[in-house]
Design an enzyme around this catalytic site. Structure first.
Site, PDB file in Angstrom:
ATOM      1  N   SER A 267      -7.126  18.117  13.035  1.00 16.21           N
ATOM      2  CA  SER A 267      -5.980  17.324  13.459  1.00 16.21           C
ATOM      3  C   SER A 267      -6.380  16.494  14.690  1.00 16.21           C
ATOM      4  O   SER A 267      -7.296  15.685  14.600  1.00 16.21           O
ATOM      5  CB  SER A 267      -4.774  18.229  13.721  1.00 16.21           C
ATOM      6  OG  SER A 267      -3.580  17.494  13.764  1.00 16.21           O
TER       7      SER A 267
ATOM      8  N   HIS B 130      -1.553  20.389   5.670  1.00 13.26           N
ATOM      9  CA  HIS B 130      -2.181  20.335   6.993  1.00 13.26           C
ATOM     10  C   HIS B 130      -2.522  21.724   7.525  1.00 13.26           C
ATOM     11  O   HIS B 130      -3.377  21.858   8.405  1.00 13.26           O
ATOM     12  CB  HIS B 130      -1.219  19.622   7.957  1.00 13.26           C
ATOM     13  CG  HIS B 130      -1.855  19.113   9.198  1.00 13.26           C
ATOM     14  ND1 HIS B 130      -2.812  18.119   9.207  1.00 13.26           N
ATOM     15  CD2 HIS B 130      -1.667  19.440  10.513  1.00 13.26           C
ATOM     16  CE1 HIS B 130      -3.182  17.860  10.449  1.00 13.26           C
ATOM     17  NE2 HIS B 130      -2.507  18.650  11.260  1.00 13.26           N
TER      18      HIS B 130
END
Length: 673
Positions: free
Chosen positions: A529, A642
């Site tokens: 991320s 994610h």
């Protein structure tokens, strides 16, 4: 004896040990304080997540309370302690179930089409309030349907999108579903909608007299662009509503005082947008007053620890003292998540303090002790009884005892160093178990996501795997991280790739100077991320690293702003502008701009259903690197979002770890021979 010196243990974790790890979480006392119900999460032989309820009793026994090939979560005793409510997905979506507290058969209470997201008991235990969702043409009377068969081509329909916020990394495409609070009779299951359809509903809490329901909702005319979340009071008899906060901030974690005159919440005023510290508020609705009890305390309330073991274990919100004199809260500070007591009047008092991560908490009704779920770098995570007077800890569970006795885990040694501008930065170093005197190890630098999060004193399977493979591991909290005050966490905004980059590189230099077992010629870097963004940035600005692994990363802020579920506001919040305001600024902070300078072998890992950092970010970077003839590989994970590394499919998590280790082994070890 230090684990690194244990002569009978094998040297560290394997990737497959992930399948043996168990996480105990979410402890809750019975009203009489004689029992604690909690959840144990594990991975079964089919490599599927399971979670079940367990019971600890005063005689020290720990007994399983539910069984089966499903996930039972969020257990709560009824006010009289006779029944345990919990959520279970045993027949599809998570629904509300009731179970006799002393054992017996569970009874399904709800059958909502879209399941139950959360719930609370009423004070007298005759009903519960549940949070569900409804689509455009759905009602609370609609029952959950059997799992649909594969869609036929003739059944396909276009998806109409008219809003900015139309997808979520956690939920996928939202399809117009809205939140509704429902009252459910505990005996009959009869349901009554209490609220109209809301864009979203966060925390909710019932007043002690059972007359008022407080809940958090986004009541803005344009909820996609205005991010205040108000506290609303609903009179259950008259159905009249009162907005307590009227757009002054964003709030969560509601808790009524024992006498019902005060309502506590965790929140903030968005002064620094997504980088604003969370504070403790206390409202007195009848008097129309509000206080911020932690206005002068430069810490972040709640748990923002980054890890891969307890990431989905939701810790408690504020817990009132029985006499209403103050509240117990968890606090993230300098790599630790500890517990403090915040009085309504007087100084803050540390309650459970140390170099560890409290990721679950229940306070005994007599307030002389608490049960806390605690993790440390060499302790995977267990429940402890803790005296609130002396701080003495007694371990109640040993769910990973066999593995901890078998494996030599590496501790994480904290150290503080100065960045290039003189700022103090905290870091940790992990030394490979069994590394001989005078031997040197390659170093892998780990960079956390967020960036407004925190590394610290918690167990991390990925880190233990790397040290078991002979790597030293360095992890730091560069500016932008939580745990070091408001100015520090805000400092990265508008400066991605600036002083945060300097902080990390200064940490590498400091570690090499301080720890003589690091081989400075064999350096690797990885992160996910924001950590993936920074990995991309690093290899575009230095050739110092011999290998890099970028995960769920950002490479291009111009496209990110239009494809991420949060990109349309996050880009402006964090970088400082929209693309039509200053496209050059977004491009300046985009690692893709510097792709011609990327010479480090780069492994790109990305989930195909990642809506937070969509996979096109990886695709752009990979294609550019291939066109330039650089050493790179692109690994795509199907049906993963994610959160792959933390809560994703266990089989894919193992594949991810295998690719990381093989990449570093090839470029930091094999390439030397």
């Amino acid at each position: 004896m230090n684990n690194n010196e244990h002569p009978t243990k094998r040297c560290g974790m394997t990737a497959e040990d992930l399948l043996r790890l168990r996480s105990v979480r979410d402890p809750h006392y019975a009203p009489d304080g004689t029992r604690v119900v909690f959840v144990e999460k594990s991975i079964d032989e089919e490599k599927q997540y399971r979670s079940h309820l367990y019971m600890w009793t005063e005689d020290g026994a720990v007994r399983p309370w539910t069984f089966g090939r499903w996930r039972d979560t969020k257990p709560r005793f009824s006010p009289k302690g006779e029944v345990i409510a919990f959520l279970s997905d045993r027949f599809g979506r998570a629904q509300l179930w009731l179970l006799p507290a002393h054992g017996g058969e569970a009874r399904q209470l709800t059958f909502f089409k879209n399941g139950v997201r959360d719930y609370i008991w009423s004070p007298e235990g005759t009903f519960l309030i549940a949070l569900t969702a409804l689509g455009d043409d759905e009602t609370i009377a609609d029952r959950e349907e059997p799992e649909k068969k594969e869609t036929k081509p003739a059944d396909l329909k276009p998806r109409m999108v008219e809003r900015l916020y139309y997808k979520s990394d956690a939920a996928g495409f939202l399809d117009g579903k809205q939140a509704v609070l429902v009252r459910i009779d505990a005996a009959t299951g009869k349901a009554e909608a209490l609220t109209s359809r809301e864009e979203e509903i966060g925390s909710f809490a019932m007043s002690p007299n059972g007359r008022t329901l407080a809940f958090v909702a986004n009541r803005n005319e344009d909820p996609d662009t205005v991010f205040t979340r108000d506290i609303v009071l609903l009179d259950l008899e008259s159905k009249a509503e009162t907005n307590v906060t009227n757009g002054c901030g964003t709030f969560a974690s509601l808790a009524w005082s024992p006498d019902g005159t005060k309502l506590a919440a965790i929140g903030h005023d968005l002064a620094y947008l997504g980088a604003t510290l969370h504070r403790l508020y206390v409202f007195e609705p009848e008097r129309g007053t509000a206080r911020v009890l932690t206005a002068d305390w430069d810490v972040h309330l709640g748990d923002v620890m980054i890890g891969d073991m307890h990431a989905d274990a939701k810790g408690p919100g504020p817990i009132w003292a029985n006499d209403g004199s103050g509240l117990y809260v968890t606090v993230s500070d300098r790599g630790r998540v500890n517990v403090f007591f915040i009085p309504l009047d007087g100084p803050v008092v540390p309650i459970i303090e140390g170099d560890f991560h409290v990721y679950g908490l229940a306070v005994h009704p007599n307030e002389q002790q608490a049960v806390a779920a605690i993790s440390e770098p060499t302790v995977i995570g267990d429940l402890y009884a803790i005296s609130l007077e002396s701080g003495a800890k007694t371990r109640l569970t040993t769910v990973n005892e066999a593995l901890e006795n078998e494996v030599a885990l590496a501790d994480a040694e904290p150290f503080t160093y100065q960045s290039t501008d003189g700022s103090d930065i905290q870091g940790w170093i992990m030394k490979p178990p069994g590394l001989g005197e005078g031997e040197k190890a390659p170093l892998v630098v780990e960079i956390h996501g967020g960036p407004h999060a925190m590394y610290g004193f918690t167990f991390f399977h990925e880190f233990q795997l790397l040290v078991s493979r002979g790597y030293a591991v360095l992890f730091t909290n560069p500016r932008g991280s939580h745990g070091y005050g408001q100015a520090f966490v805000n400092a990265v905004r508008g400066d991605y790739g600036g002083m945060d980059y300097e902080d990390i590189m200064a940490g590498v230099d400091a570690a090499i100077r301080q720890f003589d077992f690091i081989d400075e010629t064999r350096l690797g870097v990885t992160g996910g991320s924001y950590g993936g963004f920074m990995t991309n940035w690093i290899v575009g600005h230095t050739n110092r690293f011999k290998a890099a692994v970028t995960q769920r990363s950002i490479s291009n802020w111009l496209s990110f702003s239009g494809v991420s579920d949060i990109g349309y506001f996050f880009t402006k919040w964090e970088i400082g502008c929209d693309m039509w305001e200053d496209a050059e600024r977004l491009w300046h902070h985009s690692p893709l701009k510097y792709v011609k300078q990327m010479n480090t072998p780069l492994l790109i890992l990305h989930s195909e259903r990642d809506y937070r950092c969509p996979i096109e970010q990886a695709e752009q970077l990979f294609i550019a690197l291939k066109q330039l003839g650089r050493e790179t590989k692109f690994v795509r994970f199907p049906d993963a979002n994610h959160d792959l590394s933390r809560t994703g499919n266990p089989t894919l998590r193992l594949e991810r770890l295998r690719h990381i280790v093989e990449w570093f082994d090839h470029y930091l070890k094999e390439s030397l021979h």
